[in-house]
Design a protein around this motif. Sequence first.
Motif, mmCIF file in Angstrom:
data_model
loop_
_atom_site.group_PDB
_atom_site.id
_atom_site.type_symbol
_atom_site.label_atom_id
_atom_site.label_comp_id
_atom_site.label_asym_id
_atom_site.label_seq_id
_atom_site.Cartn_x
_atom_site.Cartn_y
_atom_site.Cartn_z
ATOM 1 N N UNK A 17 100.616 -83.737 -68.723
ATOM 2 C CA UNK A 17 99.156 -83.617 -68.638
ATOM 3 C C UNK A 17 98.570 -84.763 -67.818
ATOM 4 N N UNK A 18 99.072 -85.980 -68.048
ATOM 5 C CA UNK A 18 98.597 -87.135 -67.286
ATOM 6 C C UNK A 18 98.969 -87.000 -65.816
ATOM 7 N N UNK A 19 100.182 -86.567 -65.538
ATOM 8 C CA UNK A 19 100.619 -86.418 -64.144
ATOM 9 C C UNK A 19 99.734 -85.409 -63.406
ATOM 10 N N UNK A 20 99.390 -84.335 -64.075
ATOM 11 C CA UNK A 20 98.519 -83.338 -63.440
ATOM 12 C C UNK A 20 97.111 -83.894 -63.236
ATOM 13 N N UNK A 21 96.661 -84.726 -64.178
ATOM 14 C CA UNK A 21 95.356 -85.378 -64.008
ATOM 15 C C UNK A 21 95.372 -86.308 -62.791
ATOM 16 N N UNK A 22 96.554 -86.825 -62.473
ATOM 17 C CA UNK A 22 96.700 -87.699 -61.301
ATOM 18 C C UNK A 22 96.860 -86.900 -60.009
ATOM 19 N N UNK A 23 96.556 -85.595 -60.077
ATOM 20 C CA UNK A 23 96.587 -84.691 -58.912
ATOM 21 C C UNK A 23 97.988 -84.442 -58.373
ATOM 22 N N UNK A 37 108.336 -91.352 -77.071
ATOM 23 C CA UNK A 37 107.217 -91.747 -77.934
ATOM 24 C C UNK A 37 105.923 -91.070 -77.494
ATOM 25 N N UNK A 38 105.708 -91.035 -76.175
ATOM 26 C CA UNK A 38 104.481 -90.457 -75.627
ATOM 27 C C UNK A 38 104.453 -88.947 -75.791
ATOM 28 N N UNK A 39 105.599 -88.324 -75.561
ATOM 29 C CA UNK A 39 105.674 -86.866 -75.571
ATOM 30 C C UNK A 39 105.624 -86.325 -74.155
ATOM 31 N N UNK A 40 106.578 -85.450 -73.829
ATOM 32 C CA UNK A 40 106.677 -84.958 -72.456
ATOM 33 C C UNK A 40 105.448 -84.151 -72.063
ATOM 34 N N UNK A 41 104.936 -83.342 -72.966
ATOM 35 C CA UNK A 41 103.762 -82.530 -72.634
ATOM 36 C C UNK A 41 102.552 -83.406 -72.305
ATOM 37 N N UNK A 42 102.391 -84.477 -73.086
ATOM 38 C CA UNK A 42 101.272 -85.388 -72.814
ATOM 39 C C UNK A 42 101.482 -86.089 -71.476
ATOM 40 N N UNK A 43 102.728 -86.465 -71.191
ATOM 41 C CA UNK A 43 103.021 -87.105 -69.908
ATOM 42 C C UNK A 43 102.714 -86.165 -68.744
ATOM 43 N N UNK A 47 109.311 -79.889 -67.837
ATOM 44 C CA UNK A 47 108.826 -80.405 -69.125
ATOM 45 C C UNK A 47 110.042 -80.700 -70.004
ATOM 46 N N UNK A 48 110.659 -81.843 -69.711
ATOM 47 C CA UNK A 48 111.917 -82.242 -70.337
ATOM 48 C C UNK A 48 112.019 -83.757 -70.202
ATOM 49 N N UNK A 49 112.789 -84.391 -71.090
ATOM 50 C CA UNK A 49 112.904 -85.854 -71.055
ATOM 51 C C UNK A 49 113.529 -86.377 -69.762
ATOM 52 N N UNK A 50 114.262 -85.512 -69.051
ATOM 53 C CA UNK A 50 114.818 -85.936 -67.760
ATOM 54 C C UNK A 50 113.706 -86.306 -66.781
ATOM 55 N N UNK A 51 112.497 -85.844 -67.054
ATOM 56 C CA UNK A 51 111.352 -86.216 -66.223
ATOM 57 C C UNK A 51 111.166 -87.733 -66.189
ATOM 58 N N UNK A 52 111.586 -88.394 -67.274
ATOM 59 C CA UNK A 52 111.428 -89.845 -67.369
ATOM 60 C C UNK A 52 112.177 -90.604 -66.295
ATOM 61 N N UNK A 53 113.220 -90.004 -65.729
ATOM 62 C CA UNK A 53 113.984 -90.636 -64.651
ATOM 63 C C UNK A 53 113.780 -89.902 -63.324
ATOM 64 N N UNK A 54 112.721 -89.080 -63.280
ATOM 65 C CA UNK A 54 112.385 -88.388 -62.039
ATOM 66 C C UNK A 54 113.082 -87.069 -61.862
ATOM 67 N N UNK A 55 113.708 -86.542 -62.920
ATOM 68 C CA UNK A 55 114.382 -85.260 -62.819
ATOM 69 C C UNK A 55 113.372 -84.127 -62.771
ATOM 70 N N UNK A 56 113.186 -83.536 -61.589
ATOM 71 C CA UNK A 56 112.196 -82.481 -61.402
ATOM 72 C C UNK A 56 112.763 -81.382 -60.519
ATOM 73 N N UNK A 57 112.211 -80.188 -60.642
ATOM 74 C CA UNK A 57 112.669 -79.063 -59.832
ATOM 75 C C UNK A 57 112.363 -79.299 -58.355
ATOM 76 N N UNK A 58 111.128 -79.651 -58.073
ATOM 77 C CA UNK A 58 110.708 -79.919 -56.694
ATOM 78 C C UNK A 58 110.598 -81.414 -56.429
ATOM 79 N N UNK A 59 109.937 -82.113 -57.310
ATOM 80 C CA UNK A 59 109.696 -83.540 -57.114
ATOM 81 C C UNK A 59 108.235 -83.821 -56.853
ATOM 82 N N UNK A 94 103.992 -92.772 -66.491
ATOM 83 C CA UNK A 94 103.961 -92.451 -67.921
ATOM 84 C C UNK A 94 103.970 -93.712 -68.790
ATOM 85 N N UNK A 95 104.428 -94.838 -68.257
ATOM 86 C CA UNK A 95 104.234 -96.110 -68.971
ATOM 87 C C UNK A 95 102.737 -96.337 -69.182
#
Length: 691
Positions: free
Chosen positions: A431-437, A423-429, A446-458, A364-365
């Motif tokens: 979207x990019x992650x999904x574009x990266x397959x 700044x980027x926005x979680x939804x936009x981030x 879809x939460x700011x915790x995603x910024x530190x890798x906080x995910x349901x599955x990973x 997301x950087x």
Amino acid sequence: MKIISKIAVMIAGVVIFVLFFFIGASITQTTPRLILMATGINDWEYIPKEQSIIYYNDETEMERIGYKRLYSDEFPQFMKDAIVAVEDRRFYQHLGFDAKGIGRALWMNIQTGTKAEGGSTITQQLSRTVFLTQERTYTRKIKEIFIATALEEKFSKDEILNIYLNEIYMGRGSSGMGAAARYYFAKDVMDLNRAQITMLVGIIQAPEFYNPENNFEGVRSRQQTVINILVDDGILSEEEGKKIAVQDLNIIPRESIQTKHPYYMAYLTSILEKDIDNEQLHRGGLKIYTTINSQMQNTAETTVKNHANQIKNRGIDANDIALVSIDPRNGSIRAMVGGVDFSRSQINMAVRPRQPGSAIKPLYYAAAMEHLLIEPDSVVNNKETDFGDYRPVNYSAAAPEEVSIREALVRSHNVASVEILSKLGVNRAVSYLREMNITSIEEDDIHLALGLGGMTKGISPLQLTSAYTIFPNKGQLVKAYTIKRIEDEDGRQLYMHRNQSKNIIRSNTATQMDSLLRNVVDYGTGTAAQIPITSGGKTGTTTDSRDLWYVGYTSELVTSLWVGNTDNRAITGFGVSGGGVAAPIFRDYMNTLYWLNIFEERPSPVLPSEEAHEEEDEIIDIEDETEENEDEIEEAIEDEIEEELEDIEDELYDEFEDIEEEFEDIEDEINNEIEDEENQIDNEIENLVVL
């Protein structure tokens, strides 16, 4: 209700019987030769297939999969009689399709409430085993009838039975009675006793269900059914049947087959079963060419095992390691290791999503940089901040309140990273992650915790490795793949890979991110991953150190390392972090590949720094001054020598003149003396003459 249900089944059975009776009668009476030509059976010859062969990327053999066969020209007569009695008692009367047999089987099965007899003839079973699939549809059944009719037209009954006995699936990964005799009893098929033959004939109906390891009682029950049929048909006497029923079978334990690269083979097989019909795959005869590099794969497995032992010796409680390597230029998977010991755990952690921790940050950087929200040297807040319902903290209490983007990534500051994601926005981030397959993102992610890798599955190591390929590949993502092509036994191409690529970020953005990620290795959290050639990468450590990551790359290879426990236990021990545990595995793996000359890239010459340039200029000035001084000294010496030479020449000339004068004086004296002596002699002569 049971009576009504039974009547309904009986009516359905009668309808199906009548339908197939007329189809079979029509086919067998009017068109067998036409069917022989139409199905292509006229040009087909039976050749026992080899197992399907898996090849490395250099087309050397890796492994074989599919049913094992041991072709045999002859089989015991008792086996032939038993199979005909149980599977197709009118085999020698019908022409491939037996309407009476289907009717009788339906009636018996309805009466007994079990599938005591099968409706398909031996020739029909052979048709679907060799040419079709096991799917239960009317379309397949009709194809089966046509092919069976063609086979009966081309081959004799004995030839059909021989092919059947060599091809029918028998469980334990084997096809044919020859292979079954070997893998169940360690015998040649001609050496089987009648108890063993009746057992094998019985399991034809459902080889996996009648598995001796899990269902020996069922195997014995099915064997008894076979014995009863043989007694009823007069092939066995009642006394013989009773003896066979209690005779020991002496089934050997199932062989423990050591497969090369078991985690990768499990992954490959799962893909093949999706892309190719499962029965076609295991039927054999295919040539499957993969992207796996044998040296990389072997090095990966060895490195993983070595470090698993080292980690254990360090007192770190992490039992599992996964490694994936992808060529960023074309998306080809070069190596895959899903665990340390396949016999202990069959879970392939290379494809299992895990919490990515800070390893997600570069993704997301890059998106924020792509949207010109940040630059490498721009400054961002790093002081503890409430982001609505989320308040991240930095690992270090001494973390600065403001940092550059470069420093935020190099030192893996959490607050600054969440600031960037905000700044980027979680939804936009996302979207990019999904574009990266990356396919494992949930709505709850879809939460700011995603910024530190906080995910349901990973994210799985495979998908994270693929996502990182955009950094060395100028922002372009080539979809990861492992099958190059598939051919059948005749060399016909069944599948050919075509690259699928897309631009995720601009080349300039990828270059800027590459600079940051190289700094992570140069002096950040990834210094333990340094190798002889230029590389970039990012570490990751999740809460309670459950997941330790390092994802690194060069221009030729992107590799991810995950360390943890498949049961998600927290990792305990000293120095537990992605940089301290996962990064050294990357370093040793890549160093080995480097010394094996796998890479084209070699170490770059060290470029002079600005200070070195100044020192070099000073040296050049000194050298110039020295050269000028040398010229002046040389000229002075030459002048001095010339003057001295002139003085010496003058002195020598004067001395020569003096010597010359002295010589003239001496010469004059000598001449005078000679003249005096001559005069004296003359006088003496005159005196003598007078006398």
